[in-house]
Write a protein that holds these residues in place. Structure first.
Motif, mmCIF file in Angstrom:
data_model
loop_
_atom_site.group_PDB
_atom_site.id
_atom_site.type_symbol
_atom_site.label_atom_id
_atom_site.label_comp_id
_atom_site.label_asym_id
_atom_site.label_seq_id
_atom_site.Cartn_x
_atom_site.Cartn_y
_atom_site.Cartn_z
ATOM 1 N N CYS A 100 0.778 -0.953 -0.041
ATOM 2 C CA CYS A 100 0.104 -0.328 0.109
ATOM 3 C C CYS A 100 0.722 1.145 0.006
ATOM 4 C CB CYS A 100 -1.001 -0.176 1.106
ATOM 5 S SG CYS A 100 0.114 0.033 3.001
ATOM 6 N N THR A 101 0.235 2.522 -0.284
ATOM 7 C CA THR A 101 1.015 3.572 -0.347
ATOM 8 C C THR A 101 1.522 3.990 0.902
ATOM 9 O OG1 THR A 101 -0.720 4.229 -2.303
ATOM 10 C CG2 THR A 101 0.827 5.834 -1.223
ATOM 11 N N PRO A 102 0.860 4.035 2.049
ATOM 12 C CA PRO A 102 1.662 4.438 3.471
ATOM 13 C C PRO A 102 2.726 3.380 3.621
ATOM 14 C CG PRO A 102 -0.604 4.276 3.519
ATOM 15 C CD PRO A 102 -0.469 3.763 2.296
ATOM 16 N N GLU A 107 5.778 8.318 6.090
ATOM 17 C CA GLU A 107 6.174 9.526 6.690
ATOM 18 C C GLU A 107 7.336 9.561 7.355
ATOM 19 O OE1 GLU A 107 4.677 12.566 6.005
ATOM 20 O OE2 GLU A 107 3.355 11.423 4.761
ATOM 21 N N PRO A 108 8.317 10.770 7.108
ATOM 22 C CA PRO A 108 9.517 10.767 7.883
ATOM 23 C C PRO A 108 9.035 11.192 9.160
ATOM 24 C CG PRO A 108 9.537 12.645 6.453
ATOM 25 C CD PRO A 108 8.194 11.677 6.264
ATOM 26 N N GLU A 111 11.855 13.784 14.317
ATOM 27 C CA GLU A 111 13.107 13.829 14.581
ATOM 28 C C GLU A 111 13.887 14.277 13.399
ATOM 29 O OE1 GLU A 111 12.407 10.262 15.739
ATOM 30 O OE2 GLU A 111 10.962 11.371 16.854
ATOM 31 N N LEU A 112 13.501 13.528 12.227
ATOM 32 C CA LEU A 112 14.381 13.721 10.945
ATOM 33 C C LEU A 112 13.902 15.034 10.166
ATOM 34 C CD1 LEU A 112 14.220 9.938 9.570
ATOM 35 C CD2 LEU A 112 16.249 11.255 10.892
ATOM 36 N N ARG A 113 12.482 15.089 10.424
ATOM 37 C CA ARG A 113 12.134 16.533 9.796
ATOM 38 C C ARG A 113 12.680 17.890 10.109
ATOM 39 N NH1 ARG A 113 6.040 16.210 10.107
ATOM 40 N NH2 ARG A 113 6.177 13.996 10.341
#
Length: 115
Positions: A100-102, A107-108, A111-113
């Motif tokens: 599936c797409t997720p 999603e990052p 902490e990484l964002r």
């Protein structure tokens, strides 16, 4: 198969139909051999070929039984289950992703964002 009559595109006589045309009429070839073929010439490539069946030898399409409907529903449901997270995606999972797409594009983490 032997030598088949060959007709030019859109010039087949009455009484012949392709599989799609038979299906639109509620018929199926019913085990008969190909009766003729259509050829559509193309430049620098081999011609397009469509096989024709005799309408008078075609049989009616077999009706869908409750068991066949159930098997079809089960097969379609299996195409929606993600092999990674085992959830129903709500859509047919693309074979190019395989999940599936997720799961394919997570999603990052926060902490990484911020970094």
């Amino acid at each position: 198969m032997g030598a088949l009559p060959v007709f030019r595109w859109r010039l087949a006589p009455d009484g012949y139909a392709t599989r799609r045309q038979l299906r639109a009429q509620g018929l199926r070839p019913g085990g008969q051999d190909v009766a003729a073929q259509l050829e559509r010439p193309r430049r620098r490539r081999p011609p397009l070929v469509a096989y024709l069946y005799r309408i008078d030898q075609a049989k009616p399409v077999r009706p869908m039984t409750p068991a066949r409907w159930a098997a079809l529903a089960k097969a379609n449901a299996a195409r929606r289950i993600c092999p990674t997270c085992h959830r129903d995606a709500g859509y047919v999972i693309p074979p190019t992703l395989g999940m599936c797409t997720p799961c394919a594009f997570p999603e990052p983490s926060p902490e990484l964002r911020s970094a």
